[in-house]
Enzyme design. Sequence first.
Site, PDB file in Angstrom:
ATOM      1  N   HIS A 246      23.424  60.153  54.542  1.00 29.99           N
ATOM      2  CA  HIS A 246      24.882  60.029  54.656  1.00 29.99           C
ATOM      3  C   HIS A 246      25.191  58.536  54.780  1.00 29.99           C
ATOM      4  O   HIS A 246      24.376  57.775  55.311  1.00 29.99           O
ATOM      5  CB  HIS A 246      25.310  60.770  55.926  1.00 29.99           C
ATOM      6  CG  HIS A 246      26.779  60.876  56.120  1.00 29.99           C
ATOM      7  ND1 HIS A 246      27.538  59.842  56.610  1.00 29.99           N
ATOM      8  CD2 HIS A 246      27.650  61.890  55.902  1.00 29.99           C
ATOM      9  CE1 HIS A 246      28.806  60.214  56.693  1.00 29.99           C
ATOM     10  NE2 HIS A 246      28.900  61.460  56.264  1.00 29.99           N
TER      11      HIS A 246
ATOM     12  N   GLN B   5      23.436  67.089  61.119  1.00 26.68           N
ATOM     13  CA  GLN B   5      23.467  68.418  60.487  1.00 26.68           C
ATOM     14  C   GLN B   5      22.329  69.315  60.964  1.00 26.68           C
ATOM     15  O   GLN B   5      22.230  70.461  60.517  1.00 26.68           O
ATOM     16  CB  GLN B   5      23.384  68.283  58.951  1.00 26.68           C
ATOM     17  CG  GLN B   5      24.539  67.523  58.330  1.00 26.68           C
ATOM     18  CD  GLN B   5      25.858  68.293  58.374  1.00 26.68           C
ATOM     19  OE1 GLN B   5      25.890  69.509  58.629  1.00 26.68           O
ATOM     20  NE2 GLN B   5      26.965  67.610  58.132  1.00 26.68           N
TER      21      GLN B   5
ATOM     22  N   ASP C 153      18.627  61.282  62.175  1.00 22.44           N
ATOM     23  CA  ASP C 153      20.037  61.647  62.098  1.00 22.44           C
ATOM     24  C   ASP C 153      20.114  63.171  62.209  1.00 22.44           C
ATOM     25  O   ASP C 153      19.759  63.898  61.273  1.00 22.44           O
ATOM     26  CB  ASP C 153      20.620  61.150  60.769  1.00 22.44           C
ATOM     27  CG  ASP C 153      22.073  61.570  60.580  1.00 22.44           C
ATOM     28  OD1 ASP C 153      22.582  62.367  61.393  1.00 22.44           O
ATOM     29  OD2 ASP C 153      22.702  61.108  59.604  1.00 22.44           O
TER      30      ASP C 153
ATOM     31  N   CYS D 106      30.114  61.626  51.192  1.00 18.71           N
ATOM     32  CA  CYS D 106      29.622  60.432  51.899  1.00 18.71           C
ATOM     33  C   CYS D 106      28.125  60.250  51.690  1.00 18.71           C
ATOM     34  O   CYS D 106      27.406  59.808  52.596  1.00 18.71           O
ATOM     35  CB  CYS D 106      29.943  60.485  53.387  1.00 18.71           C
ATOM     36  SG  CYS D 106      31.700  60.503  53.727  1.00 18.71           S
TER      37      CYS D 106
ATOM     38  N   LYS E 189      30.728  68.595  65.120  1.00 16.56           N
ATOM     39  CA  LYS E 189      30.056  69.442  64.132  1.00 16.56           C
ATOM     40  C   LYS E 189      29.329  70.617  64.787  1.00 16.56           C
ATOM     41  O   LYS E 189      28.712  71.422  64.116  1.00 16.56           O
ATOM     42  CB  LYS E 189      29.055  68.622  63.317  1.00 16.56           C
ATOM     43  CG  LYS E 189      29.704  67.600  62.382  1.00 16.56           C
ATOM     44  CD  LYS E 189      28.638  66.891  61.579  1.00 16.56           C
ATOM     45  CE  LYS E 189      29.144  65.629  60.918  1.00 16.56           C
ATOM     46  NZ  LYS E 189      30.029  65.877  59.784  1.00 16.56           N
TER      47      LYS E 189
END
Length: 436
Positions: A149, A229, A226, A392, A252
């Site tokens: 991202h 997600q 990261d 993104c 999220k």
Amino acid sequence: MTATASRPGTGAQTPLPLDVEAIRADFPILSRTVRDGKRLVYLDSGATSQKPRQVLDAERWFYENVNAAPHRGAHQLAEEATGAYEDARAKIGAFIGAPETEIVFTRNTTEAINLVAYALSNAATAKEPEFRTYAVGQGDEIVVTEMEHHANLLPWQQLCERTGATLRWLGLTDDGRLDLSDLDTVVNERTKLVSVTQQSNILGTINPIAPIVERAHEVGALVMVDGAQSVPHQPVDVQALGADFLVFSGHKMLGPTGVGVLWGRYEVLDKLPPFLTGGSMIEVVRMEASTFMPPPQRFEAGVPMTAQVVGLGAAVDYLQALGMENVLAHEEALTAYALEELAEIPGVTVIGPADTVARGGAISFTVEGIHPHDVGQVLDDLGIAVRVGHHCAWPVVRRYGVPATTRATFYVHTGYDDIDALADGIRAAQKFFGTV
Ligand code: PMP
């Protein structure tokens, strides 16, 4: 991919682990209608998730009963606000297997990554020798992947511009996986940090973190994962992960906007200089110079997003009550079904892994002869919210030679009916644009 459909257009519906109807009842927004009375089919949780009543109630409870600035003031409300804030920190830490001293609250994933990137360049000019431990400079290398991202790419590009370091990256395979064939050369003795997404927001790919951590640590580099997600969608335990940093966003994972998390291994955080400076992160302040608190306070300058942190604590309670193993299994079943359903539609191409092996519930696709924005508009007319564009992650769409994709993402309230609506909507778009 072979469809196991029992009849054309119908994928195999294994029983879903989560009770979708009961969960939907917890989300006030799901009872509203859109576009002239249509049921809201929300397939954009990857951008931001909807919030259950329990999270909204927790924020309201804080404002109505406790509201005060934590870690400041000696009155009862300040004391209770500090307690609520710190209790939530401990709960959120436990959710990822970390002690509360390793949890830093930020605005979101983006800010958490920038915090570390700026700390690494601030390190080069830090007065205290131990804050220079992880300084990045000329000749050093930072490694990312082509799957990131923008939030996990631009801060590192900028760090390299500020310091003269070089950015390198791992590429992708044609089937949407990380290409680790040159891991040992891309990650080498010059590497200072490797930052990689655990689950791609555009391809859905779940990346193998272990070999990356192993190689990075072999050459003395730090590893950031990261988890924007992954933390919302699968059990994540930082002890098992083995990395040095994990970042994720509250919004999220059913939590409020305005709160994110940087987890860092304490001994690493302890040697990093601050990113932002100001109130409540100091030990001693003089006009000439000041000293800073230990982590996590060193990285939390200013009055924090207290109600949002409390709300995120409630989101963690909600997810834990469902069970993250169940959340993962739920999304795996939905993903398998969606891949089968989409495979039944001529002209639809999934960008990303075609099967459910190491794959999460973000499904990006193109529809032959129809621009993704037009697909999105037809779906929106039907009450179906998806994301369209480059998500993104511009280098990813470029890598796969498409201008953009349409992306459906799932969460705990997603059911087979939502995916049926999506498949019917794609067919409606094809009919509307005359491509079938
Ligand atoms: N990384 C990934 C993989 C993401 O999906 C996102 C959000 N789309 C981010 C980072 C950035 O998250 P935020 O906008 O909450 O900072």
